[in-house]
Design a protein around this motif. Structure first.
Motif, PDB file in Angstrom:
ATOM      1  N   GLU A  66       0.835  -1.197   0.000  1.00 20.04           N
ATOM      2  CA  GLU A  66       0.000   0.000   0.000  1.00 20.04           C
ATOM      3  C   GLU A  66       0.875   1.254   0.000  1.00 20.04           C
ATOM      4  OE1 GLU A  66      -4.099   0.020   2.009  1.00 20.04           O
ATOM      5  OE2 GLU A  66      -2.808   1.125   3.364  1.00 20.04           O
ATOM      6  N   CYS A  76      -8.608   3.466  -9.444  1.00 16.82           N
ATOM      7  CA  CYS A  76      -7.971   2.184  -9.166  1.00 16.82           C
ATOM      8  C   CYS A  76      -7.023   2.288  -7.982  1.00 16.82           C
ATOM      9  CB  CYS A  76      -7.241   1.679 -10.407  1.00 16.82           C
ATOM     10  SG  CYS A  76      -8.394   1.415 -11.765  1.00 16.82           S
ATOM     11  N   LYS A  77      -7.588   2.185  -6.805  1.00 15.81           N
ATOM     12  CA  LYS A  77      -6.781   2.233  -5.596  1.00 15.81           C
ATOM     13  C   LYS A  77      -6.211   0.848  -5.327  1.00 15.81           C
ATOM     14  CE  LYS A  77      -7.198   6.379  -4.640  1.00 15.81           C
ATOM     15  NZ  LYS A  77      -6.060   7.221  -4.449  1.00 15.81           N
ATOM     16  N   ASP A  79      -5.743  -2.623  -4.004  1.00 12.33           N
ATOM     17  CA  ASP A  79      -6.815  -3.531  -3.617  1.00 12.33           C
ATOM     18  C   ASP A  79      -6.222  -4.836  -3.106  1.00 12.33           C
ATOM     19  OD1 ASP A  79      -9.044  -5.075  -3.446  1.00 12.33           O
ATOM     20  OD2 ASP A  79      -9.381  -5.227  -5.602  1.00 12.33           O
ATOM     21  N   SER A  80      -6.381  -5.095  -1.812  1.00 14.63           N
ATOM     22  CA  SER A  80      -5.872  -6.362  -1.295  1.00 14.63           C
ATOM     23  C   SER A  80      -7.032  -7.303  -0.975  1.00 14.63           C
ATOM     24  CB  SER A  80      -5.050  -6.122  -0.029  1.00 14.63           C
ATOM     25  OG  SER A  80      -4.962  -7.338   0.682  1.00 14.63           O
ATOM     26  N   GLN A  81      -7.119  -8.375  -1.746  1.00 13.34           N
ATOM     27  CA  GLN A  81      -8.185  -9.350  -1.505  1.00 13.34           C
ATOM     28  C   GLN A  81      -8.011  -9.996  -0.131  1.00 13.34           C
ATOM     29  OE1 GLN A  81     -10.984 -10.290  -3.485  1.00 13.34           O
ATOM     30  NE2 GLN A  81     -10.494  -8.374  -4.492  1.00 13.34           N
ATOM     31  N   THR A  84      -9.589  -7.649   2.440  1.00 12.35           N
ATOM     32  CA  THR A  84     -11.058  -7.609   2.383  1.00 12.35           C
ATOM     33  C   THR A  84     -11.653  -8.958   2.790  1.00 12.35           C
ATOM     34  OG1 THR A  84     -10.871  -7.872   0.016  1.00 12.35           O
ATOM     35  CG2 THR A  84     -11.530  -5.702   0.789  1.00 12.35           C
ATOM     36  N   TYR A 306     -16.830   1.971   2.908  1.00 14.20           N
ATOM     37  CA  TYR A 306     -15.724   2.648   2.231  1.00 14.20           C
ATOM     38  C   TYR A 306     -15.826   4.160   2.227  1.00 14.20           C
ATOM     39  CZ  TYR A 306     -14.691  -2.029   0.600  1.00 14.20           C
ATOM     40  OH  TYR A 306     -14.403  -3.355   0.547  1.00 14.20           O
ATOM     41  N   LEU A 445     -13.765  -2.520  -4.730  1.00 16.60           N
ATOM     42  CA  LEU A 445     -12.616  -1.793  -5.276  1.00 16.60           C
ATOM     43  C   LEU A 445     -12.316  -2.224  -6.713  1.00 16.60           C
ATOM     44  CD1 LEU A 445     -10.311  -1.462  -2.143  1.00 16.60           C
ATOM     45  CD2 LEU A 445     -11.613   0.327  -3.289  1.00 16.60           C
ATOM     46  N   ALA A 446     -12.475  -3.539  -6.976  1.00 11.18           N
ATOM     47  CA  ALA A 446     -12.244  -4.028  -8.342  1.00 11.18           C
ATOM     48  C   ALA A 446     -13.310  -3.462  -9.289  1.00 11.18           C
ATOM     49  CB  ALA A 446     -12.273  -5.546  -8.346  1.00 11.18           C
ATOM     50  N   CYS A 449     -12.599   0.158 -10.131  1.00 13.10           N
ATOM     51  CA  CYS A 449     -11.486   0.276 -11.070  1.00 13.10           C
ATOM     52  C   CYS A 449     -11.964  -0.004 -12.504  1.00 13.10           C
ATOM     53  CB  CYS A 449     -10.385  -0.686 -10.645  1.00 13.10           C
ATOM     54  SG  CYS A 449      -8.884  -0.542 -11.598  1.00 13.10           S
TER      55      CYS A 449
END
Ligand code: BGC
Length: 544
Positions: A66, A76-77, A79-81, A84, A306, A445-446, A449
């Protein structure tokens, strides 16, 4: 018709005597606090997982990535699956737990489900607050999820059963009000704990979940069981006494006879899970699935989870982002109060339709405002006034949700199931809700994007679909006694075809045997709804 009553063709005006007693008000208030644990969790996770000290301790690789992320594309920030999944694991646990809660709620009564939910949540909060490693965090979250699953399965049903029919909406929405208060409290707490030097603020945020858990755990011990549940479990005398107590009158014969008839009928159903798929329960089953699905695809949790990220994306500083999240939290609470005072007067349908139109208009406006500045490249900057306008429309959107799909998404399912499938039906509602909460949290987030400003139009499309769905397929349920709901479906232009006269006759015959309502055996051919609207019931012979 003042207060709302329901009249069948036999001329029976089904409006039970009794009033709202202080006792019923207090029990509903205590039970509604079950909403606090759900709300607290919705509000707390986003803030905690954005605290550097939390990330570097438990998710160092996520933290590093990050920090290295230098992309300037606002859509498009990073994004960590993994992160989440950690957050939304709670919703998966709640989804599974609600099925177990169904059995506890039916066999032991609603209050023990609430108690079980409270105590599990309490242990989860302790584990999370004291977490030394990821394993402790995850086990803690699973326990929190189990707590939410049990509470959301039992509280709405409890409230709808306790409340007198004409004030059922108001009392049931206490649950949603507590959810919104939980979210707001969590946002405020995160605002404070994020400022704690020394990097242990996240522990305070997570451990404070024990407060709402303690309230519902202790509170549930003092709660009486609902008359419906007492009869269901064979405690007829206790049920009669309880009914007199909660209605504040000894004249409870009609209501008691209806509850008893509903319970007799439910005894003929041995397998609620198999039976819920029976043709005559089709309308309730479809609602149990679609209402929570629609509630989630309004996109509300994009704002709830968010808001700080979203506001930061829109060019607010990190303090300003949290402040804006608090503003939307306040709007959420106050707008819920509006529905408390209107739901039993205007009815469910009007709120759904008005709220839907308001949300749709805001989604189109917000999407367009973002498109004008960021286009498809995601590069751009907002002036203060422009950003202020966006926040204003987000608030109007949240208000629309808070007096429609927010409370009604829990109220309507809890009041439409007949006793024999009530616990099973409510579990389906909870699990669909949790499943889509999980999916949206995971995919947001996906999606942002890929769809860019179109994400707002995407949710807007769903709001349009659900508004039409309500207009055509949801009958008005305000003021209708919960055990008389079958007549409402039978009288509906579309759902009527799934319910035969025979299905209604079973109930009527049972009522007759109980010495009640000489005319009740006549199949209802006419419904008079609370808003004075009369509708011819579907043809007496069921059209398949
Ligand atoms: C929904 C939640 C949502 C909350 C917002 C509830 O009715 O189930 O998903 O976060 O409302 O107030």
């Amino acid at each position: 018709m003042a207060g709302g009553a329901f009249v069948n063709a036999g001329g029976d005006r089904i409006e039970y005597p009794g009033k709202m007693t202080l006792f019923v008000f207090l029990t509903c208030l205590v039970a509604a606090t079950g909403g606090l644990i759900f709300g607290y969790d919705i509000g707390i996770s986003g803030g905690v997982t954005s605290m550097d000290s939390f990330l570097s301790k438990f998710f160092p690789s996520v933290y590093r990535k990050e920090k290295e992320d230098t992309s300037t594309n606002q859509y498009c920030k990073f994004d960590s699956q993994l992160l989440t999944t950690f957050t939304s694991s709670l919703y998966l646990a709640a989804l599974i737990a609600s099925f177990f809660a169904s059995t506890v709620t039916r066999m032991l009564g609603r209050k023990w489900s609430m108690f079980g939910g409270g105590i599990t949540f309490l242990v989860g909060a302790a584990l999370n607050g004291a977490a030394k490693d990821v394993a402790m965090l995850i086990v803690g979250r699973i326990l929190l999820g189990i707590g939410v699953g049990f509470a959301n399965q039992s509280v709405p049903v409890y409230l709808s059963e306790m409340a007198p029919a004409k004030l059922r909406g108001m009392l049931n929405i206490g649950f949603q009000l507590m959810i919104t208060i939980g979210i707001l409290a969590a946002n405020l707490i995160n605002y404070g704990t994020a400022k704690i030097k020394g990097g242990w603020g996240w522990r305070v945020s997570l451990a404070l979940a024990a407060v709402p858990a303690g309230i519902i755990t202790l509170g549930s011990l003092f709660l009486p069981d609902t008359p419906n549940s007492l009869i269901e479990r064979g405690h007829d005398d206790k049920a009669r006494t309880m009914l007199c107590r909660i209605r504040g009158t000894a004249d409870i014969h009609d209501e008691y006879a209806d509850l008893k008839a509903a319970s007799e009928e439910s005894k003929t159903v041995k397998h609620p899970w198999r039976n819920i798929t029976h043709r005559r329960y089709r309308p309730q089953l479809i609602m149990a699935i679609l209402i929570p699905f629609f509630q989630q695809v309004t996109g509300i949790n994009v704002i709830m989870f968010y808001a700080p990220v979203l506001f930061k994306t829109l060019g607010f500083g990190s303090d300003a982002s949290l402040m804006s999240a608090i503003i939307t939290g306040l709007v959420n609470v106050f707008a819920t109060v509006v529905s408390i005072f209107t739901v039993d007067r205007l009815g469910r349908r009007k709120l759904f339709l008005q709220g839907g139109c308001q949300m749709l208009a805001c989604q189109i406006i917000i999407g367009t405002l973002i498109a004008i500045k960021f286009g498809t490249s995601g590069q751009g900057h907002f002036s203060h006034t422009y950003a202020g306008a966006i926040v204003a429309f987000i608030c109007i959107y949240v208000a629309g949700f808070a007096w429609s799909w927010g409370p009604l998404g829990w109220l309507v399912p809890s009041e439409i199931f007949p006793l024999e499938i009530r616990s099973a039906g409510q579990s389906i509602t909870v699990s669909v809700n949790m499943l889509f909460t999980f999916i949206i949290a995971q995919a947001f987030l996906a999606l942002l994007c890929r769809l860019k400003f179109g994400l707002f139009y995407f949710f807007g499309f769903w709001v349009l679909v659900m508004t039409f769905f309500i207009a055509f397929f949801l009958p008005e349920t305000k003021g209708v006694p919960i055990e008389e709901m079958a007549h409402v479906w039978r009288g509906h232009w579309f759902w009527g075809r799934f319910i035969t006269d025979e299905d209604i006759h079973v109930r009527s015959k049972l009522e007759m045997t109980d010495g009640k309502k000489g005319t009740a055996a006549a199949a209802p051919t006419k419904l008079e709804m609370t808003d004075g609207k009369k509708g011819a019931a579907a043809a007496p012979t069921a059209t398949v």
